[in-house]
Design a protein around this motif. Sequence first.
Motif, mmCIF file in Angstrom:
data_model
loop_
_atom_site.group_PDB
_atom_site.id
_atom_site.type_symbol
_atom_site.label_atom_id
_atom_site.label_comp_id
_atom_site.label_asym_id
_atom_site.label_seq_id
_atom_site.Cartn_x
_atom_site.Cartn_y
_atom_site.Cartn_z
ATOM 1 N N LEU A 1 0.854 -1.193 0.000
ATOM 2 C CA LEU A 1 0.000 0.000 0.000
ATOM 3 C C LEU A 1 0.884 1.236 0.000
ATOM 4 C CD1 LEU A 1 -2.760 1.461 0.333
ATOM 5 C CD2 LEU A 1 -2.307 1.412 2.782
ATOM 6 N N GLN A 2 0.543 2.208 -0.841
ATOM 7 C CA GLN A 2 1.276 3.474 -0.880
ATOM 8 C C GLN A 2 0.275 4.617 -0.898
ATOM 9 O OE1 GLN A 2 4.888 4.133 -3.367
ATOM 10 N NE2 GLN A 2 3.618 5.679 -4.401
ATOM 11 N N LEU A 3 0.306 5.466 0.152
ATOM 12 C CA LEU A 3 -0.525 6.664 0.233
ATOM 13 C C LEU A 3 0.379 7.838 -0.101
ATOM 14 C CD1 LEU A 3 -2.448 5.936 3.551
ATOM 15 C CD2 LEU A 3 -3.083 5.320 1.210
ATOM 16 N N SER A 4 0.021 8.622 -1.115
ATOM 17 C CA SER A 4 0.898 9.679 -1.608
ATOM 18 C C SER A 4 0.120 10.967 -1.756
ATOM 19 C CB SER A 4 1.513 9.273 -2.949
ATOM 20 O OG SER A 4 2.306 10.321 -3.473
ATOM 21 N N CYS A 5 0.754 12.083 -1.403
ATOM 22 C CA CYS A 5 0.143 13.384 -1.599
ATOM 23 C C CYS A 5 1.243 14.395 -1.885
ATOM 24 C CB CYS A 5 -0.682 13.815 -0.392
ATOM 25 S SG CYS A 5 0.252 13.862 1.138
ATOM 26 N N LEU B 1 7.862 6.227 5.932
ATOM 27 C CA LEU B 1 7.455 7.589 5.603
ATOM 28 C C LEU B 1 8.513 8.181 4.686
ATOM 29 C CD1 LEU B 1 6.256 8.837 9.120
ATOM 30 C CD2 LEU B 1 4.915 7.795 7.290
ATOM 31 N N GLU B 2 8.121 8.574 3.474
ATOM 32 C CA GLU B 2 9.067 9.061 2.489
ATOM 33 C C GLU B 2 8.805 10.526 2.170
ATOM 34 O OE1 GLU B 2 8.643 6.524 -0.882
ATOM 35 O OE2 GLU B 2 9.658 4.811 0.054
ATOM 36 N N VAL B 3 9.914 11.268 1.910
ATOM 37 C CA VAL B 3 9.844 12.667 1.481
ATOM 38 C C VAL B 3 10.582 12.776 0.164
ATOM 39 C CG1 VAL B 3 10.448 15.038 2.027
ATOM 40 C CG2 VAL B 3 9.750 13.481 3.854
ATOM 41 N N ASP B 4 9.883 13.234 -0.874
ATOM 42 C CA ASP B 4 10.477 13.387 -2.189
ATOM 43 C C ASP B 4 10.084 14.750 -2.737
ATOM 44 O OD1 ASP B 4 11.571 13.149 -4.658
ATOM 45 O OD2 ASP B 4 10.176 11.626 -5.409
ATOM 46 N N GLY B 5 10.888 15.777 -2.391
ATOM 47 C CA GLY B 5 10.544 17.135 -2.787
ATOM 48 C C GLY B 5 9.256 17.571 -2.119
ATOM 49 N N ALA B 6 8.261 17.933 -2.925
ATOM 50 C CA ALA B 6 6.966 18.339 -2.381
ATOM 51 C C ALA B 6 6.032 17.162 -2.172
ATOM 52 C CB ALA B 6 6.299 19.355 -3.314
ATOM 53 N N ARG B 7 6.470 15.954 -2.488
ATOM 54 C CA ARG B 7 5.616 14.776 -2.360
ATOM 55 C C ARG B 7 5.921 14.060 -1.047
ATOM 56 N NH1 ARG B 7 2.002 12.430 -5.290
ATOM 57 N NH2 ARG B 7 2.355 13.950 -6.946
ATOM 58 N N ARG B 8 4.858 13.608 -0.385
ATOM 59 C CA ARG B 8 4.980 12.864 0.860
ATOM 60 C C ARG B 8 4.269 11.520 0.675
ATOM 61 N NH1 ARG B 8 7.576 16.762 0.940
ATOM 62 N NH2 ARG B 8 7.816 18.339 2.591
ATOM 63 N N ARG B 9 4.920 10.448 1.121
ATOM 64 C CA ARG B 9 4.349 9.115 0.951
ATOM 65 C C ARG B 9 4.369 8.351 2.254
ATOM 66 N NH1 ARG B 9 6.765 9.627 -4.270
ATOM 67 N NH2 ARG B 9 8.801 9.085 -3.404
ATOM 68 N N LEU B 10 3.330 7.561 2.457
ATOM 69 C CA LEU B 10 3.277 6.573 3.525
ATOM 70 C C LEU B 10 3.165 5.215 2.843
ATOM 71 C CD1 LEU B 10 1.328 6.605 6.850
ATOM 72 C CD2 LEU B 10 1.113 4.644 5.338
ATOM 73 N N VAL B 11 4.117 4.326 3.119
ATOM 74 C CA VAL B 11 4.176 3.036 2.447
ATOM 75 C C VAL B 11 4.057 1.922 3.478
ATOM 76 C CG1 VAL B 11 5.542 1.514 0.971
ATOM 77 C CG2 VAL B 11 5.642 4.001 0.635
#
Length: 568
Positions: free
Chosen positions: A379-383, A409-419
């Motif tokens: 599961l990947q929740l991304s915003c 919990l991932e941070v990729d520039g302006a994108r935030r993800r919960l995996v």
Amino acid sequence: EVLEGENAVFCVEVENDDAEIHWFKDGLKLHETHQTILKSFGKTHILVFVNVAHRDSGVVTFVAGRSKTSSRLKVKATKHCPPICPVGVKMDVDRPNSTVLTWVPAANTQTSTRSIFVVERQEAGSQEWEKCFTSENAASAEITSDSVPCEGDYRFRVCCINKYGRSGHVEFPKAVHLGEELWSRIVHVLDRRVVEGEDAHFSIELSTPMVATWFLNSAQLQHGGRYSVQQSQTQHSLAIRETSATEDAAEVTFIANGVRDSAVLRVKRSPLSDLDGNKKSYISEEIHLQCELSRTSGKVRWFKDGQEVEEGDNTQLICEGPYRRLTILSGSVEDNGEYVCETDGDSVFFQLSVKEPPAKFVSPSEPELELTRLASERLQLSCEISQPDAPVRWYRDGLEVEEGQNLILEVDGARRRLVIPITTVDDTGEYVCDTDDDSYIRVNLRPFKSHSFLFNDFIPVSRLGAEVVWRLNGKEVEESSDVTITEDGLIHRLTIHCPTPEDSGKYTCDAVDDKIDFQVKVSGNETISALEMCFPLIGHPQRGTRRLGRVLPGCRRRQHQIQGYGGR
């Protein structure tokens, strides 16, 4: 020999306690009175003269039968001395405009003689002592400003007096300032009339702390609502919020112990009209502060935090008819502050707040999503947020989540993800990605198991006590030796023992508010031990439900085809 004022005691012991006994003084037989006590205890006989005086001197005789014994009583006069100085003097100087003096009478002070304590005062710079307090019993005295002739620093001393003289004086260790007049002054904090809608502030300072009361036109004011009543030591303050024109000329009165003062509240309408008193803006935005004059020819001056504002590269002062405008072309944090537009003694205030733009969610566009995943799936929740460096927090059912082996919990520039690499049923819940500006996205996650015809794989109905009816091709199925219908909490089962091809058809489990169908096909030549179906309604009733049919151990899949699916 006995001192005057003491008790004289005589004691005689006889051989026989049956003899008749008598006491005599100077030949006169004694009888018991309040000052003469006669007591006998077996063979012991006692005579007591209470509080003897010089006249009690004489010969005391005891007679028992034919025997007697005598003794001469001599009462000696006491030496009359003046009293002893009090001890343990203390002085309390923490009271407003007064002091409390305390002392302890000397331990060997004669109680038989009446004594009086006398307190005297001496003003600083004077050599004379003046009596200011007397007491026969009290060992303390409160000296207030009312008892001194004028304001000044005073010292005190105490002594003890009786009919034989005066003791020495004991001086208290400190001096105290007395006679200070209680004073007060109401100060209107705003050095001008209050414009309607503004807050009116009053303050008063006393010389000493004390409880006080505020009144508005004789009505007592209580803290709360539009009125704020505060006290800090000697400072008292009153704030009247959002004044109205009807309160113009109202009398504000302050009353404390011995203090009364008043002021008049003046409320008026300003020729300046405030179009927007509180301004909020973001960095780099254009900002306009505008007010309206009652006369188009009126002149105004703009101030920021008390300093006059002048036009510049980033600031414009504009006059358009009755309107006066201050424009900031590109706002910054340095522009925060209180702005005033002033004309002819009247003013309008603006409170400007410039801050960073809020971090908002760019994607997904839907603020609320509902996801369903098979257990064991990734599961990947991304915003995506508008500010790449803005911090975010992830929550699950209101509790902040932390990274672990199965949650990243991932941070990729302006994108935030919960995996979640491997989802389980325990991961079900509401997930929220939250920023400091209260922007968020909600995701309702519903992982579920992959349903197959496996033993002990049940899905319950959504509530206990649901009425369930089983039907085959529209006809209600009744229990028999080959069919068993059971209910276990939320689980409803229909079991066909030894199913045959005649048991094929459309099975319906009807729970009044919802239902589910099972299309069952039984084929083959050998007997199946059992076929069991259970009602799988769960979750959102309008999205339908999944199938569940299952074969108990003993079925032979190679010879038999059992098909099942669910739907509305």
